[in-house]
Design a protein around this motif. Structure first.
Motif, mmCIF file in Angstrom:
data_model
loop_
_atom_site.group_PDB
_atom_site.id
_atom_site.type_symbol
_atom_site.label_atom_id
_atom_site.label_comp_id
_atom_site.label_asym_id
_atom_site.label_seq_id
_atom_site.Cartn_x
_atom_site.Cartn_y
_atom_site.Cartn_z
ATOM 1 N N VAL A 160 69.887 41.832 76.330
ATOM 2 C CA VAL A 160 70.074 40.232 77.172
ATOM 3 C C VAL A 160 70.994 40.244 77.643
ATOM 4 C CG1 VAL A 160 69.977 37.857 76.261
ATOM 5 C CG2 VAL A 160 68.238 39.272 75.620
ATOM 6 N N LEU A 161 72.684 40.560 77.273
ATOM 7 C CA LEU A 161 73.583 40.380 77.625
ATOM 8 C C LEU A 161 73.870 40.938 78.924
ATOM 9 C CD1 LEU A 161 77.304 39.998 76.502
ATOM 10 C CD2 LEU A 161 76.889 42.346 75.018
ATOM 11 N N PHE A 162 73.943 42.531 79.124
ATOM 12 C CA PHE A 162 73.834 42.854 80.231
ATOM 13 C C PHE A 162 72.728 42.254 81.018
ATOM 14 C CE2 PHE A 162 73.944 48.012 78.496
ATOM 15 C CZ PHE A 162 75.371 46.890 78.838
ATOM 16 N N GLY A 163 71.919 41.285 81.341
ATOM 17 C CA GLY A 163 71.210 40.838 82.010
ATOM 18 C C GLY A 163 71.841 39.452 82.772
ATOM 19 N N LEU B 7 74.960 39.233 82.169
ATOM 20 C CA LEU B 7 76.392 39.580 82.975
ATOM 21 C C LEU B 7 75.924 39.849 84.355
ATOM 22 C CD1 LEU B 7 78.118 43.013 81.445
ATOM 23 C CD2 LEU B 7 79.158 40.448 81.919
ATOM 24 N N VAL B 8 74.394 40.211 84.769
ATOM 25 C CA VAL B 8 73.959 40.114 85.991
ATOM 26 C C VAL B 8 73.775 39.434 86.681
ATOM 27 C CG1 VAL B 8 72.293 41.405 87.675
ATOM 28 C CG2 VAL B 8 72.910 42.696 86.200
ATOM 29 N N SER B 9 73.516 38.018 85.565
ATOM 30 C CA SER B 9 72.986 36.199 86.640
ATOM 31 C C SER B 9 74.105 36.075 86.899
ATOM 32 C CB SER B 9 72.342 35.891 85.705
ATOM 33 O OG SER B 9 72.463 34.478 85.358
ATOM 34 N N PHE B 10 75.690 36.541 86.283
ATOM 35 C CA PHE B 10 76.609 35.370 85.754
ATOM 36 C C PHE B 10 77.317 35.826 87.276
ATOM 37 C CE2 PHE B 10 81.552 36.224 85.722
ATOM 38 C CZ PHE B 10 81.884 34.664 85.922
ATOM 39 N N ALA B 11 77.193 36.933 87.502
ATOM 40 C CA ALA B 11 78.113 38.376 88.638
ATOM 41 C C ALA B 11 77.309 37.510 89.640
ATOM 42 C CB ALA B 11 77.174 39.406 88.457
ATOM 43 N N LEU B 12 76.003 36.960 89.393
ATOM 44 C CA LEU B 12 75.216 37.025 91.057
ATOM 45 C C LEU B 12 75.921 35.036 91.615
ATOM 46 C CD1 LEU B 12 71.916 38.286 90.982
ATOM 47 C CD2 LEU B 12 72.669 38.653 92.075
ATOM 48 N N ARG B 13 76.127 34.619 90.086
ATOM 49 C CA ARG B 13 75.620 32.602 91.149
ATOM 50 C C ARG B 13 76.915 32.146 90.950
ATOM 51 N NH1 ARG B 13 75.660 31.107 84.770
ATOM 52 N NH2 ARG B 13 75.447 32.776 84.071
ATOM 53 N N TYR B 14 78.350 34.020 90.281
ATOM 54 C CA TYR B 14 79.512 33.228 90.675
ATOM 55 C C TYR B 14 79.846 34.343 91.919
ATOM 56 C CZ TYR B 14 84.847 34.244 90.606
ATOM 57 O OH TYR B 14 85.974 33.205 90.389
ATOM 58 N N LEU B 15 78.623 34.725 92.939
ATOM 59 C CA LEU B 15 78.916 34.994 94.108
ATOM 60 C C LEU B 15 78.818 33.828 94.676
ATOM 61 C CD1 LEU B 15 77.782 38.395 94.340
ATOM 62 C CD2 LEU B 15 80.081 38.075 95.242
ATOM 63 N N TRP C 51 74.140 47.545 88.062
ATOM 64 C CA TRP C 51 73.691 46.070 88.977
ATOM 65 C C TRP C 51 75.210 45.718 88.340
ATOM 66 C CZ3 TRP C 51 72.725 44.982 93.278
ATOM 67 C CH2 TRP C 51 71.613 46.420 93.665
ATOM 68 N N GLY C 52 75.714 45.082 87.096
ATOM 69 C CA GLY C 52 76.738 45.082 86.515
ATOM 70 C C GLY C 52 77.198 45.052 87.085
ATOM 71 N N VAL C 53 78.122 45.993 87.361
ATOM 72 C CA VAL C 53 79.565 46.789 87.338
ATOM 73 C C VAL C 53 79.313 46.355 88.808
ATOM 74 C CG1 VAL C 53 80.724 48.560 88.105
ATOM 75 C CG2 VAL C 53 79.730 48.147 85.985
ATOM 76 N N ALA C 54 78.461 46.696 89.891
ATOM 77 C CA ALA C 54 78.256 46.737 91.373
ATOM 78 C C ALA C 54 79.033 45.197 91.714
ATOM 79 C CB ALA C 54 77.253 47.220 91.773
ATOM 80 N N LEU C 55 78.274 44.046 90.819
ATOM 81 C CA LEU C 55 77.773 42.965 91.827
ATOM 82 C C LEU C 55 79.822 42.189 90.909
ATOM 83 C CD1 LEU C 55 74.204 41.622 90.517
ATOM 84 C CD2 LEU C 55 75.348 41.887 92.750
#
Lengths: 254, 265
Positions: B150-153, B155-163, B241-245
């Motif tokens: 969930v934590l990783f999820g 992170l990915v969600s944040f990275a997308l919304r930040y973009l 995905w988290g690191v890349a985004l």
């Protein structure tokens, strides 16, 4: 005014309209993906489910276009901007409904109309004049029922200012439920949306009659035609709730 | 340490919206019931659809409702505020602060997600478990892996919304893009229908897109559809995905901040 202001950011407006169109389409895409794996859901074929989806969607879309803005009432109560509206010589309800009027909401109706139009010729219905007339009557009564729910939900926010989401469970949640046949749901749930919050009159009961499916609750046949009466009663009740709420309103003073 | 304080502050801030949280729990529960019944009908027609049995499918439904607010599956989740600051120009003030913009908002988002998981995740899941037979794990290890996932999820969600929020530097009004990206997340995360149920190539493509990391992978860990090697591959997939985004977010951020012109007054 709100229409013009939305059009000012043109790229964003186009994306909003497309997004709204797609947002509602998403539910239907899910239904189609389901039907790529099955032939019938709860005894209903894809065109029949599409008919339920379309009628409920158009009804909600109409109510949302006219009254969708009222869910912003809680915010106005919280930050005290409702007071400004009270000073103007126009009914508060009309002002709230017109507040941030969003043309992009046409996206929902367009999408639902398309699905409804696609489903109609595929339905196993022997169309007579009476049956043809039933469809627009259903949609209009359904819109009135959803409009009453929107209004009652807004009135509730005079007391619970932060609870706009509760309204969503009855409007959007009700819509999500009405997209599927009543046979899918537990009997108590079907009873709840027939007698408690009578959303079943938006499309379930008239559609069951039209499609020739038996009513899972075994209600007498005349109930299927009670949509207009139910809609009128609900609108009257919602209007009363709105008056009571407005009278109970205390300004934050900020 | 600063960022811990930001996260804690954000947690407390969301904790003050008590009525909104209760209203959200109510909505998540109502939708959970509706979707659960449609899935029962679906799995009655086609048992073992997508490799899930009915109890796993039902557990998936309630996991999705529990993570809807936590992972901000419909978009937003506080970053609409960043978007608004960019639109109004307040962002110029933020850029003067001695804190990193991305880390600041990440910390705030983690605080928000933590509160939402407790506030809006636990109760719908408990109601769902009482009302339906759910396939939930009995061992604490799987629950631990689920929380990590969930934590990783998030992170990915944040990275997308930040973009998406940063795109406001170019679009000015980013509401349309936010809506579309929220929809993409709903559809490709498995919220609308589990990705394993998607037919053919669509399902295969959807499972390698970043949105799969937001809901599909954590849900699979919880319902027991991923264990052993598949579990590790899932976590690595999410982390990658988290690191890349997040890295992409940094790139866009530096391009965007070079663009800001502050008018004196």
């Amino acid at each position: 005014m709100w229409v013009r202001s939305a059009l000012a950011y043109r790229t964003s407006f186009v994306m909003m309209a497309v997004g709204n169109f797609a947002a509602n389409g998403l539910d239907f895409v899910a239904i189609m993906l389901m039907f790529s794996r099955i032939d019938a859901l709860g005894g209903f074929s894809l065109p029949e489910v599409a008919f339920l989806y379309g009628t409920s969607g158009v009804s909600l879309g109409l109510a949302d276009l006219l009254l969708g803005s009222v869910e912003g009432l809680g915010r106005r109560v919280r930050d005290g901007t409702l007071d400004t509206l009270l000073l103007r010589p126009v009914p508060v309800f009309a002002q709230i409904a017109a507040d941030r009027f969003a043309l992009r909401r046409l996206g929902r109706i367009t999408q639902a109309v398309l699905v409804l139009g696609w489903s109609l010729p595929l339905l196993p219905v022997d169309w007579t004049v009476g049956r043809v007339l039933m469809v627009p009557l259903m949609v209009v009564c359904g819109a009135a029922i959803f409009a009453a729910v929107f209004t009652a939900g807004a009135a509730f926010q005079f007391w619970a200012q932060d609870a706009a989401e509760v309204q969503n469970s009855f409007t959007y949640g009700g819509n999500a439920m009405l997209q599927y046949p009543p046979t899918v749901f537990a009997r108590e749930l079907v009873r709840g949306v027939t007698f408690l919050v009578p959303l079943a009159f938006v499309n379930w009961l008239p559609a069951l009659r039209l499609l020739g499916h038996p009513d899972p609750l075994g209600l007498p046949g005349w109930v299927d035609f009670m949509g207009p009466v139910v809609a009128a009663l609900m609108c009257a009740g919602a209007g009363l709730a709105w008056r009571l709420g407005l009278r109970a309103y205390r300004s934050t003073g900020s | 340490m600063w960022y811990v304080a930001v996260a804690a502050g954000s947690f407390r801030r969301y904790a003050t919206y008590r009525i909104a949280t209760v209203a959200g729990v109510f909505t998540n529960t109502v939708f959970g019931f509706i979707v659960a019944y449609t899935y029962i009908a679906l799995w009655d027609e086609r048992p073992h659809l997508g490799g899930y049995d009915q109890a796993q499918a039902l557990a998936f439904v309630w996991t999705a409702q529990a993570l809807l607010a936590t992972a901000a599956l419909m978009g937003g989740g506080g970053l609409d505020e960043l978007q608004e600051r960019i639109r109004t120009g307040d962002i110029a003030v933020d850029l003067y602060r001695p804190a990193d913009l991305q880390l600041w908002w990440l910390a705030a988002d983690l605080g928000r997600a933590g509160l939402q998981l407790i506030g809006r995740g636990v109760v719908p899941m408990a109601v769902g478990a009482l009302a339906f037979p759910l396939a939930l794990p009995g061992d604490p290890l799987t629950w631990g892996c689920f929380l990590l996932s969930v934590l990783f999820g998030v992170l990915v969600s944040f990275a997308l919304r930040y973009l998406v929020a940063l795109a406001s530097f170019w679009l000015l009004d980013g509401a349309g893009l936010a809506l579309i990206s929220g929809l993409a997340c709903m559809f490709f995360s498995g919220m609308v229908l589990p990705l394993r149920v998607f037919p053919g190539a669509l399902g295969e493509v959807a499972q390698v897109l970043p949105w799969a990391a937001v809901l599909q992978v954590p849900a699979d860990v919880l319902v027991g559809a991923r264990s052993g090697g598949a579990l590790w591959r899932g976590l690595v997939f999410q982390a990658a995905w988290g690191v890349a985004l997040l890295a992409l977010g940094r790139l866009v951020q530096s391009a965007a901040t070079r663009k800001v012109v502050v008018h004196g007054g």
